[in-house]
Design a protein around this motif. Structure first.
Motif, PDB file in Angstrom:
ATOM      1  N   GLU A   1      35.281  -2.690  37.639  1.00 13.32           N
ATOM      2  CA  GLU A   1      35.975  -4.267  37.879  1.00 13.32           C
ATOM      3  C   GLU A   1      35.347  -5.228  36.708  1.00 13.32           C
ATOM      4  O   GLU A   1      36.120  -5.722  36.205  1.00 13.32           O
ATOM      5  CB  GLU A   1      35.580  -4.542  39.360  1.00 13.32           C
ATOM      6  CG  GLU A   1      36.562  -4.307  40.391  1.00 13.32           C
ATOM      7  CD  GLU A   1      36.038  -4.601  41.905  1.00 13.32           C
ATOM      8  OE1 GLU A   1      36.316  -3.791  42.635  1.00 13.32           O
ATOM      9  OE2 GLU A   1      34.968  -5.527  41.883  1.00 13.32           O
ATOM     10  N   ARG A   2      34.154  -5.296  36.550  1.00  9.70           N
ATOM     11  CA  ARG A   2      33.215  -5.973  35.676  1.00  9.70           C
ATOM     12  C   ARG A   2      34.099  -5.784  34.345  1.00  9.70           C
ATOM     13  O   ARG A   2      34.200  -6.908  33.692  1.00  9.70           O
ATOM     14  CB  ARG A   2      31.903  -5.782  35.602  1.00  9.70           C
ATOM     15  CG  ARG A   2      31.001  -6.491  34.796  1.00  9.70           C
ATOM     16  CD  ARG A   2      29.586  -5.783  35.069  1.00  9.70           C
ATOM     17  NE  ARG A   2      29.552  -4.569  33.915  1.00  9.70           N
ATOM     18  CZ  ARG A   2      28.342  -4.037  33.968  1.00  9.70           C
ATOM     19  NH1 ARG A   2      27.405  -4.371  34.736  1.00  9.70           N
ATOM     20  NH2 ARG A   2      28.045  -2.841  33.236  1.00  9.70           N
ATOM     21  N   GLU A   3      34.212  -4.475  34.026  1.00 10.40           N
ATOM     22  CA  GLU A   3      34.854  -4.503  32.799  1.00 10.40           C
ATOM     23  C   GLU A   3      36.364  -4.528  32.545  1.00 10.40           C
ATOM     24  O   GLU A   3      36.757  -3.921  31.649  1.00 10.40           O
ATOM     25  CB  GLU A   3      34.281  -3.388  32.113  1.00 10.40           C
ATOM     26  CG  GLU A   3      32.616  -3.552  31.817  1.00 10.40           C
ATOM     27  CD  GLU A   3      31.714  -2.386  31.723  1.00 10.40           C
ATOM     28  OE1 GLU A   3      32.206  -1.332  31.114  1.00 10.40           O
ATOM     29  OE2 GLU A   3      30.612  -2.170  32.254  1.00 10.40           O
ATOM     30  N   LYS A   4      36.949  -4.988  33.476  1.00 11.75           N
ATOM     31  CA  LYS A   4      38.506  -5.167  33.773  1.00 11.75           C
ATOM     32  C   LYS A   4      39.033  -3.802  33.363  1.00 11.75           C
ATOM     33  O   LYS A   4      40.251  -3.982  32.891  1.00 11.75           O
ATOM     34  CB  LYS A   4      39.068  -6.139  32.922  1.00 11.75           C
ATOM     35  CG  LYS A   4      38.229  -7.487  32.837  1.00 11.75           C
ATOM     36  CD  LYS A   4      38.825  -8.669  32.698  1.00 11.75           C
ATOM     37  CE  LYS A   4      38.300  -9.908  33.047  1.00 11.75           C
ATOM     38  NZ  LYS A   4      37.052 -10.172  33.151  1.00 11.75           N
ATOM     39  N   ILE A   5      38.586  -2.836  33.911  1.00 10.05           N
ATOM     40  CA  ILE A   5      39.086  -1.479  34.058  1.00 10.05           C
ATOM     41  C   ILE A   5      39.954  -1.063  35.143  1.00 10.05           C
ATOM     42  O   ILE A   5      39.106  -1.314  36.267  1.00 10.05           O
ATOM     43  CB  ILE A   5      38.313  -0.517  33.716  1.00 10.05           C
ATOM     44  CG1 ILE A   5      37.615  -0.614  32.263  1.00 10.05           C
ATOM     45  CG2 ILE A   5      38.842   1.066  33.574  1.00 10.05           C
ATOM     46  CD1 ILE A   5      36.387   0.344  31.992  1.00 10.05           C
ATOM     47  N   LYS A   6      40.914  -1.071  35.598  1.00 11.85           N
ATOM     48  CA  LYS A   6      41.551  -0.865  36.983  1.00 11.85           C
ATOM     49  C   LYS A   6      41.380   0.960  36.945  1.00 11.85           C
ATOM     50  O   LYS A   6      41.745   1.670  36.438  1.00 11.85           O
ATOM     51  CB  LYS A   6      43.397  -1.241  36.919  1.00 11.85           C
ATOM     52  CG  LYS A   6      43.309  -2.583  36.782  1.00 11.85           C
ATOM     53  CD  LYS A   6      44.655  -2.880  37.680  1.00 11.85           C
ATOM     54  CE  LYS A   6      44.849  -4.493  37.930  1.00 11.85           C
ATOM     55  NZ  LYS A   6      45.917  -4.805  37.360  1.00 11.85           N
ATOM     56  N   THR A   7      40.606   0.768  38.383  1.00  9.19           N
ATOM     57  CA  THR A   7      40.562   2.278  38.769  1.00  9.19           C
ATOM     58  C   THR A   7      41.110   2.495  40.126  1.00  9.19           C
ATOM     59  O   THR A   7      40.906   1.519  41.063  1.00  9.19           O
ATOM     60  CB  THR A   7      39.266   2.665  38.448  1.00  9.19           C
ATOM     61  OG1 THR A   7      38.430   1.698  39.454  1.00  9.19           O
ATOM     62  CG2 THR A   7      38.703   2.673  37.155  1.00  9.19           C
TER      63      THR A   7
ATOM     64  N   SER B   1      42.861   5.953  36.342  1.00 10.49           N
ATOM     65  CA  SER B   1      42.971   4.594  35.879  1.00 10.49           C
ATOM     66  C   SER B   1      44.186   4.181  35.252  1.00 10.49           C
ATOM     67  O   SER B   1      44.787   5.216  34.510  1.00 10.49           O
ATOM     68  CB  SER B   1      41.985   4.564  34.638  1.00 10.49           C
ATOM     69  OG  SER B   1      42.194   3.742  33.824  1.00 10.49           O
TER      70      SER B   1
ATOM     71  N   SER C   1      28.004  -8.479  29.420  1.00  9.94           N
ATOM     72  CA  SER C   1      29.385  -9.381  28.910  1.00  9.94           C
ATOM     73  C   SER C   1      29.501  -8.891  27.450  1.00  9.94           C
ATOM     74  O   SER C   1      28.579  -8.419  26.876  1.00  9.94           O
ATOM     75  CB  SER C   1      28.951 -10.861  28.943  1.00  9.94           C
ATOM     76  OG  SER C   1      27.995 -11.165  28.236  1.00  9.94           O
TER      77      SER C   1
ATOM     78  N   LYS D   1      37.541   3.384  26.756  1.00  8.63           N
ATOM     79  CA  LYS D   1      36.579   2.460  27.660  1.00  8.63           C
ATOM     80  C   LYS D   1      36.212   3.155  28.678  1.00  8.63           C
ATOM     81  O   LYS D   1      35.004   2.912  29.301  1.00  8.63           O
ATOM     82  CB  LYS D   1      37.408   1.343  27.979  1.00  8.63           C
ATOM     83  CG  LYS D   1      37.434   0.067  27.213  1.00  8.63           C
ATOM     84  CD  LYS D   1      38.336  -0.965  27.600  1.00  8.63           C
ATOM     85  CE  LYS D   1      37.705  -2.184  28.292  1.00  8.63           C
ATOM     86  NZ  LYS D   1      38.335  -3.437  28.750  1.00  8.63           N
TER      87      LYS D   1
ATOM     88  N   GLN E   1      44.319   2.473  32.431  1.00  9.70           N
ATOM     89  CA  GLN E   1      43.749   1.987  31.414  1.00  9.70           C
ATOM     90  C   GLN E   1      44.621   2.749  30.259  1.00  9.70           C
ATOM     91  O   GLN E   1      44.674   3.874  30.385  1.00  9.70           O
ATOM     92  CB  GLN E   1      42.410   2.473  31.021  1.00  9.70           C
ATOM     93  CG  GLN E   1      41.613   1.665  29.908  1.00  9.70           C
ATOM     94  CD  GLN E   1      41.555   0.297  29.965  1.00  9.70           C
ATOM     95  OE1 GLN E   1      41.642  -0.320  31.392  1.00  9.70           O
ATOM     96  NE2 GLN E   1      41.605  -0.449  29.042  1.00  9.70           N
TER      97      GLN E   1
END
Ligand code: ATP
Ligand code: MG
Length: 386
Positions: free
Chosen positions: A35-41, A54, A386, A61, A56
């Motif tokens: 979530e933090r790295e904006k990867i939808k899973t 994912s 970040s 990533k 992605q």
């Protein structure tokens, strides 16, 4: 397009009751870090393994994320296929068309599922051999088709396994507070304890404005880098200068570092109790400097009741540097800064401190009051990668 990853974790040593906790923590960590790295899973727990889906577009990533998620032993990107001979042939045939290889093997793993392992290996092996004119080589194949059951009627097909970092999921062993100095050692110590499943928060003691804010900025960067390996971190910044000045003016200078360290540990312990951390972590390595003799370490232990974890105690500096490079903290650690412990200290500190002397020195100042004053001035920062 949907990407699927099959994730395997260490099962050895996972005792009955620990198992669900371990699995839940691992799933939660993957979810939070993604979530933090904006990867939808979307993550599903299967028996003894995890399936990650994912959206992605690039695999890289997700691979990078899983490679630094403690608890994962190995993982593989691949295809989720409902079991039928037609489907297996279609998917394996497509892989065979895309890859360059001369020899191959089929490795099926069906566990307790009702899918016939040997039959898969023979039937699909025959199909690839005849249809694509390839040789079977079970010893040293160019390409291995792994076909693993992940449900009563579903298999996962993949050809490449990626190693994970091993260890235990961060948080599954509880929480600890690391004393982080800005040097090379303490970030490595934090990393190693995260690897054994501890969620790590950090405390840094500074002597601002007697020293510059360099050490503070460095420590922020170090903690950010370490937060690559856990969902989030808290950093406590504590001004030590008022207490240091009092110790300097009143106490035996040969004992100063020991007295600083004992004060730091007491302050750290108070923060740990507040934040429900069950242990302290330091980067001490036996014999590295005067404060790290067995005798002086035991005088530090005596100042607090929480356990002090020192994962680097047996490491040579070279080994620590190698690890620091690998985890990405070395380049930050070697930037110049003045450590608060180097302030006002003599050239020849006591290497075999005596408890009676330490106790006597500590009586010369209003220690409890000074510790309270430091604690009152502490700042807290929430850091994420970040
Ligand atoms: P490091 O590379 O982590 O600075 P070091 O070799 O410099 O370690 P010391 O300075 O003797 O070793 O410190 C021993 C340990 O004490 C550190 O690893 C760290 O855990 C703790 N420590 C030292 N200085 C500080 C500080 N300013 N703030 C928080 N912890 C500290
Ligand atoms: Mg240091």
């Amino acid at each position: 397009m949907k990407q699927y990853f099959l994730i395997h974790y260490g099962e050895i040593g996972l005792k009955g009751k620990n198992r669900p906790q371990f699995e839940n923590q691992l799933v939660a960590n993957i979810r939070l870090m993604a979530e933090r790295e904006k990867i939808k899973t979307s993550i599903k727990r299967l028996w003894g393994k995890i399936l990650l889906e994912s959206n992605q577009t690039s695999q890289e990533k997700v691979i990078a994320l899983l490679q630094r998620t403690f608890g994962i032993v190995w993982f593989a990107p691949g295809k989720k296929v409902s079991f039928s001979w037609e489907n297996l042939k279609k998917v394996c045939g497509k892989i065979a068309q895309e890859k360059t290889f001369a020899s191959f093997a089929i490795r099926a793993r069906t566990g307790g599922e009702k899918i016939p392992r040997q039959e898969i290996e023979v039937k699909i092996g025959d199909y690839i051999r005849k249809r694509f004119q390839k040789k079977v080589n079970l010893e040293n194949p160019d390409l291995t088709f792994y076909i693993e059951a992940i449900g009563p009627k579903t298999v996962f097909i993949f050809t490449q396994k990626y190693p994970g970092p091993g260890g235990l999921p961060v948080g599954s062993s509880g929480k600890a507070l690391c004393l982080i100095s800005g040097g090379i050692d303490s970030p490595v110590a934090a990393y190693l304890m995260m690897k054994r499943g501890l969620k790590v928060d950090f405390v840094h003691f500074h002597s601002y404005p007697q020293t510059s804010r360099n050490s503070i900025n460095k420590v922020k960067d170090l903690v950010k880098t370490l937060t690559y390996f856990q969902p989030k971190s808290k950093l406590f910044l504590v001004p030590l200068l008022p207490l240091q000045k009092k110790l300097y003016l009143s106490c035996n200078r040969r004992y100063l570092v020991l007295l600083y360290r004992r004060a730091m540990l007491r302050i750290a312990e108070a923060i740990a109790k507040e934040t429900k951390a069950a242990a302290l972590i330091t980067g001490d390595s036996l014999g590295q400097v005067a404060s790290q003799t067995v005798q002086n370490l035991s005088l530090q232990n005596e100042a607090v009741s929480l356990p002090i974890l020192r994962p680097l105690v047996s490491f040579d500096k070279e080994e620590i540097i190698k690890k620091a490079r690998k985890i990405g903290t070395f380049e930050i650690s070697i930037l110049p800064h003045q450590d608060c412990c180097s302030l006002f200290v003599p050239k020849h500190p006591a290497t075999q401190g005596k408890l009676s002397v330490v106790k006597n020195e500590e009586k010369k100042i209003p220690l409890e009051k000074l510790i309270h004053a430091c604690l009152k001035e502490k700042e807290v920062i929430d850091l994420s990668h970040s």
